[in-house]
Scaffold this active site. Structure first.
Site, PDB file in Angstrom:
ATOM      1  N   HIS A  85       0.854  -1.206   0.000  1.00 32.00           N
ATOM      2  CA  HIS A  85       0.000   0.000   0.000  1.00 32.00           C
ATOM      3  C   HIS A  85       0.883   1.247   0.000  1.00 32.00           C
ATOM      4  O   HIS A  85       1.471   1.599   1.019  1.00 32.00           O
ATOM      5  CB  HIS A  85      -0.880  -0.019   1.258  1.00 32.00           C
ATOM      6  CG  HIS A  85      -1.875   1.089   1.338  1.00 32.00           C
ATOM      7  ND1 HIS A  85      -3.176   0.880   1.755  1.00 32.00           N
ATOM      8  CD2 HIS A  85      -1.790   2.419   1.097  1.00 32.00           C
ATOM      9  CE1 HIS A  85      -3.827   2.033   1.759  1.00 32.00           C
ATOM     10  NE2 HIS A  85      -3.002   2.986   1.361  1.00 32.00           N
ATOM     11  N   HIS A 136       1.216   5.423  -1.722  1.00 30.90           N
ATOM     12  CA  HIS A 136       0.729   6.512  -2.578  1.00 30.90           C
ATOM     13  C   HIS A 136       1.918   7.077  -3.341  1.00 30.90           C
ATOM     14  O   HIS A 136       2.800   7.686  -2.740  1.00 30.90           O
ATOM     15  CB  HIS A 136       0.050   7.595  -1.733  1.00 30.90           C
ATOM     16  CG  HIS A 136      -1.187   7.089  -1.056  1.00 30.90           C
ATOM     17  ND1 HIS A 136      -2.436   7.173  -1.624  1.00 30.90           N
ATOM     18  CD2 HIS A 136      -1.349   6.427   0.117  1.00 30.90           C
ATOM     19  CE1 HIS A 136      -3.329   6.613  -0.824  1.00 30.90           C
ATOM     20  NE2 HIS A 136      -2.692   6.151   0.244  1.00 30.90           N
ATOM     21  N   ARG A 156       1.485   9.081  -6.095  1.00 32.74           N
ATOM     22  CA  ARG A 156       1.095  10.339  -6.759  1.00 32.74           C
ATOM     23  C   ARG A 156       1.479  10.299  -8.232  1.00 32.74           C
ATOM     24  O   ARG A 156       1.579   9.239  -8.827  1.00 32.74           O
ATOM     25  CB  ARG A 156       1.716  11.558  -6.072  1.00 32.74           C
ATOM     26  CG  ARG A 156       1.594  11.582  -4.568  1.00 32.74           C
ATOM     27  CD  ARG A 156       0.169  11.721  -4.094  1.00 32.74           C
ATOM     28  NE  ARG A 156       0.133  12.028  -2.666  1.00 32.74           N
ATOM     29  CZ  ARG A 156      -0.758  11.552  -1.829  1.00 32.74           C
ATOM     30  NH1 ARG A 156      -1.715  10.742  -2.232  1.00 32.74           N
ATOM     31  NH2 ARG A 156      -0.739  11.895  -0.563  1.00 32.74           N
ATOM     32  N   ASN A 164      -5.817   6.951  -5.773  1.00 31.59           N
ATOM     33  CA  ASN A 164      -6.484   8.238  -5.484  1.00 31.59           C
ATOM     34  C   ASN A 164      -5.716   9.418  -6.068  1.00 31.59           C
ATOM     35  O   ASN A 164      -5.330  10.352  -5.365  1.00 31.59           O
ATOM     36  CB  ASN A 164      -6.738   8.418  -3.978  1.00 31.59           C
ATOM     37  CG  ASN A 164      -5.466   8.470  -3.146  1.00 31.59           C
ATOM     38  OD1 ASN A 164      -4.433   7.955  -3.547  1.00 31.59           O
ATOM     39  ND2 ASN A 164      -5.544   9.103  -1.984  1.00 31.59           N
ATOM     40  N   HIS A 189     -10.627   1.077   2.804  1.00 30.57           N
ATOM     41  CA  HIS A 189     -10.299   2.099   3.797  1.00 30.57           C
ATOM     42  C   HIS A 189     -11.415   2.000   4.831  1.00 30.57           C
ATOM     43  O   HIS A 189     -12.553   2.409   4.582  1.00 30.57           O
ATOM     44  CB  HIS A 189     -10.256   3.489   3.156  1.00 30.57           C
ATOM     45  CG  HIS A 189      -9.889   4.559   4.132  1.00 30.57           C
ATOM     46  ND1 HIS A 189      -8.752   5.320   4.011  1.00 30.57           N
ATOM     47  CD2 HIS A 189     -10.503   4.991   5.264  1.00 30.57           C
ATOM     48  CE1 HIS A 189      -8.679   6.169   5.031  1.00 30.57           C
ATOM     49  NE2 HIS A 189      -9.734   6.003   5.800  1.00 30.57           N
ATOM     50  N   HIS A 242      -4.363  -0.275   6.623  1.00 29.89           N
ATOM     51  CA  HIS A 242      -3.845   0.581   7.700  1.00 29.89           C
ATOM     52  C   HIS A 242      -4.683   0.534   8.980  1.00 29.89           C
ATOM     53  O   HIS A 242      -5.296   1.516   9.375  1.00 29.89           O
ATOM     54  CB  HIS A 242      -3.648   2.030   7.240  1.00 29.89           C
ATOM     55  CG  HIS A 242      -4.724   2.586   6.333  1.00 29.89           C
ATOM     56  ND1 HIS A 242      -6.044   2.636   6.670  1.00 29.89           N
ATOM     57  CD2 HIS A 242      -4.649   3.130   5.089  1.00 29.89           C
ATOM     58  CE1 HIS A 242      -6.735   3.177   5.695  1.00 29.89           C
ATOM     59  NE2 HIS A 242      -5.918   3.478   4.720  1.00 29.89           N
ATOM     60  N   LEU A 300      -4.783   9.599   8.045  1.00 32.14           N
ATOM     61  CA  LEU A 300      -6.124   9.035   8.171  1.00 32.14           C
ATOM     62  C   LEU A 300      -6.081   7.557   7.821  1.00 32.14           C
ATOM     63  O   LEU A 300      -5.604   7.234   6.738  1.00 32.14           O
ATOM     64  CB  LEU A 300      -7.072   9.795   7.236  1.00 32.14           C
ATOM     65  CG  LEU A 300      -7.157  11.283   7.595  1.00 32.14           C
ATOM     66  CD1 LEU A 300      -7.547  12.127   6.418  1.00 32.14           C
ATOM     67  CD2 LEU A 300      -8.119  11.472   8.758  1.00 32.14           C
ATOM     68  N   ASP A 348       1.282   2.832   3.513  1.00 35.65           N
ATOM     69  CA  ASP A 348       0.402   3.988   3.302  1.00 35.65           C
ATOM     70  C   ASP A 348       1.227   5.274   3.218  1.00 35.65           C
ATOM     71  O   ASP A 348       0.731   6.362   3.546  1.00 35.65           O
ATOM     72  CB  ASP A 348      -0.656   4.097   4.413  1.00 35.65           C
ATOM     73  CG  ASP A 348      -1.810   5.014   4.031  1.00 35.65           C
ATOM     74  OD1 ASP A 348      -2.035   5.203   2.821  1.00 35.65           O
ATOM     75  OD2 ASP A 348      -2.480   5.541   4.931  1.00 35.65           O
ATOM     76  N   HIS A 350       2.900  14.655   0.882  1.00 37.60           N
ATOM     77  CA  HIS A 350       2.254  15.955   0.636  1.00 37.60           C
ATOM     78  C   HIS A 350       3.354  16.993   0.755  1.00 37.60           C
ATOM     79  O   HIS A 350       4.186  16.900   1.668  1.00 37.60           O
ATOM     80  CB  HIS A 350       1.187  16.254   1.705  1.00 37.60           C
ATOM     81  CG  HIS A 350      -0.001  15.345   1.635  1.00 37.60           C
ATOM     82  ND1 HIS A 350      -1.068  15.580   0.807  1.00 37.60           N
ATOM     83  CD2 HIS A 350      -0.281  14.197   2.288  1.00 37.60           C
ATOM     84  CE1 HIS A 350      -1.960  14.620   0.957  1.00 37.60           C
ATOM     85  NE2 HIS A 350      -1.513  13.757   1.849  1.00 37.60           N
TER      86      HIS A 350
HETATM   87  O1  DOR Z   1      -3.334   9.598   5.606  1.00 35.67           O
HETATM   88  C1  DOR Z   1      -3.746   9.257   4.506  1.00 35.67           C
HETATM   89  N1  DOR Z   1      -3.276   9.801   3.363  1.00 35.67           N
HETATM   90  N2  DOR Z   1      -4.717   8.343   4.433  1.00 35.67           N
HETATM   91  C2  DOR Z   1      -5.313   8.029   3.273  1.00 35.67           C
HETATM   92  O2  DOR Z   1      -6.216   7.224   3.297  1.00 35.67           O
HETATM   93  C3  DOR Z   1      -4.934   8.710   2.026  1.00 35.67           C
HETATM   94  C4  DOR Z   1      -3.588   9.251   2.106  1.00 35.67           C
HETATM   95  C5  DOR Z   1      -3.271  10.234   0.999  1.00 35.67           C
HETATM   96  O3  DOR Z   1      -3.557   9.937  -0.154  1.00 35.67           O
HETATM   97  O4  DOR Z   1      -2.691  11.274   1.297  1.00 35.67           O
HETATM   98 ZN    ZN Z   2      -3.598   4.956   1.610  1.00 39.14          ZN
END
Ligand code: DOR
Ligand code: ZN
Length: 367
Positions: free
Chosen positions: A13, A15, A17, A41, A143, A185, A231, A259, A263
């Site tokens: 899992h 991200h 981007r 996402n 999720h 998570h 999250l 996860d 950012h």
């Molecule tokens: O903390 C998180 N960030 N939880 C998620 O489910 C999505 C993720 C994100 O894409 O930033």
């Molecule tokens: Zn995630």
């Protein structure tokens, strides 16, 4: 013991981007893992096999330094997914599964399912999507939170996961007895109890490094820490203890999934902080630290990071190995990356602090 050699790990899992950010973070994952499941996402989300194939090409380009690295992509379960395309894309391998995001509950979840009941009510499109995943023998990632109870009342952030396991999971499993669900998570004792009772070949769960390294006191230490806001949100110490106990059990249905969610600092340290902890720069070293401090850096660690995850998803674990060396180090810099020809942005890597004294110290280094 000064070295620990184990099968190459699998990231279930992450991200990644897109664009410049993908180019900055994907190589960090590829350096450590033989393969990784990239979350869908994006903006816009990955909803078709075609989009997934093109995204995989972009991931491959970003990780060209690691030609053997394998990237897998999920489809984003929306209210308007095309069931036929989904089924075909699962069969031809463009998609590894689908991911359920509760609408509005996390970063880039605006396209998520509006009414969770549709997932377990036959005759709905969302129900058919799950059936398509089952027919293709693939995995549905969940999720496991909701913003609102089934009666419409708003949930407290600390109760969202417990509610999901009390009210939604049993209904989902009852409606789809042959489905393979991966609960992502986990953060609470309620989720742990559910997994201990029901986990197995058709119900697995991932646990992040940051939820094993911290409880919510760390998020409030000395003020509010945006870099620890994710999250599901970090929970109290007793939930952390339950997670550690679950991981210590060496269960085949419990595996690593970071996860890691980058950012840039502008969005993290702003008027409304985005959820996500970025751990990709030292994912394996963070997990090793957890096992070293609280469990044991041995076969249980190897199973958790390298064996259980791939097996749950139907892959053979890697036959290559890698080595952790005891070589204490400190998370040392902000990650700067270019956003255009003359601009740079930066991410706070987990464990980083402006104050060098406060940066996280890690015992093991992956070589
Ligand atoms: O903390 C998180 N960030 N939880 C998620 O489910 C999505 C993720 C994100 O894409 O930033
Ligand atoms: Zn995630």
């Amino acid at each position: 013991m000064n070295t620990f050699t184990f099968q190459r790990p699998f990231e279930s899992h992450v991200h990644g981007r897109d664009g410049h950010l993908l180019q900055a973070v994907a190589p960090l994952t590829a350096r450590q893992f033989w393969g990784a499941i990239f979350e869908p996402n994006l903006k816009p989300p990955i909803t078709t096999g075609k989009q997934a194939r093109v995204y995989i090409e972009r991931i491959k380009a970003a990780t060209a330094e690691y030609p053997d690295f394998q990237a897998f992509v999920l489809g984003y379960l929306t209210d308007s997914l095309d069931v036929e395309d989904l089924y075909e894309s699962l069969l031809d391998g463009s998609l590894l599964g689908v991911k359920f995001y509760p609408r509005g509950a996390t970063t880039n979840s605006d396209s998520g399912i509006e009414d969770v009941r549709s997932l377990y009510t036959s005759g709905t499109k969302q129900f058919d999507c799950i059936n398509a995943v089952v027919a293709a023998d693939k995995v549905i990632q969940l999720h496991c939170e909701l913003n609102f109870r089934l009666d419409g009342s708003e949930l407290d952030p600390y109760d969202k996961e417990g509610y999901f396991f009390a009210e939604i999971m049993p209904r989902l499993q009852e409606a789809h007895p042959n489905a393979k669900f991966s609960c992502e998570h986990l953060t609470t004792a309620e989720a742990v109890h559910y997994m201990l009772k029901n986990g197995g070949p058709n119900l697995g769960c991932s646990i992040t490094a940051h939820h094993l390294l911290h409880d919510r006191r760390d998020m409030f230490r000395g003020g509010l820490r945006p870099d620890l806001f994710c999250l599901p949100v970090l929970k109290r110490y007793e939930h952390w203890e339950a997670l550690i106990a679950l991981v210590s059990g060496n269960h085949s249905f419990v595996y690593a999934g970071t996860d890691s969610a980058p950012h840039d600092r502008r969005t993290k340290e702003s008027d409304c902080c985005s959820g996500g902890v970025f751990t990709a720069h030292a994912a394996i070293e963070f997990y090793a630290e957890v096992f070293y401090r609280h469990l044991h850096l041995g076969p249980g660690f190897e199973n958790f990071v390298s064996v259980h995850g791939p097996k749950f998803y139907g892959f053979e674990p890697s036959d290559e190995s890698c080595t952790l060396v005891r070589n204490p180090w400190t998370v040392d810099d902000e990650l700067h990356y270019s956003i255009n020809s003359d601009g740079v942005d930066s991410i706070r890597p987990h464990g980083y602090s402006k104050n060098p004294e406060e940066r996280m110290k890690l015992t093991w280094k992956l070589v």
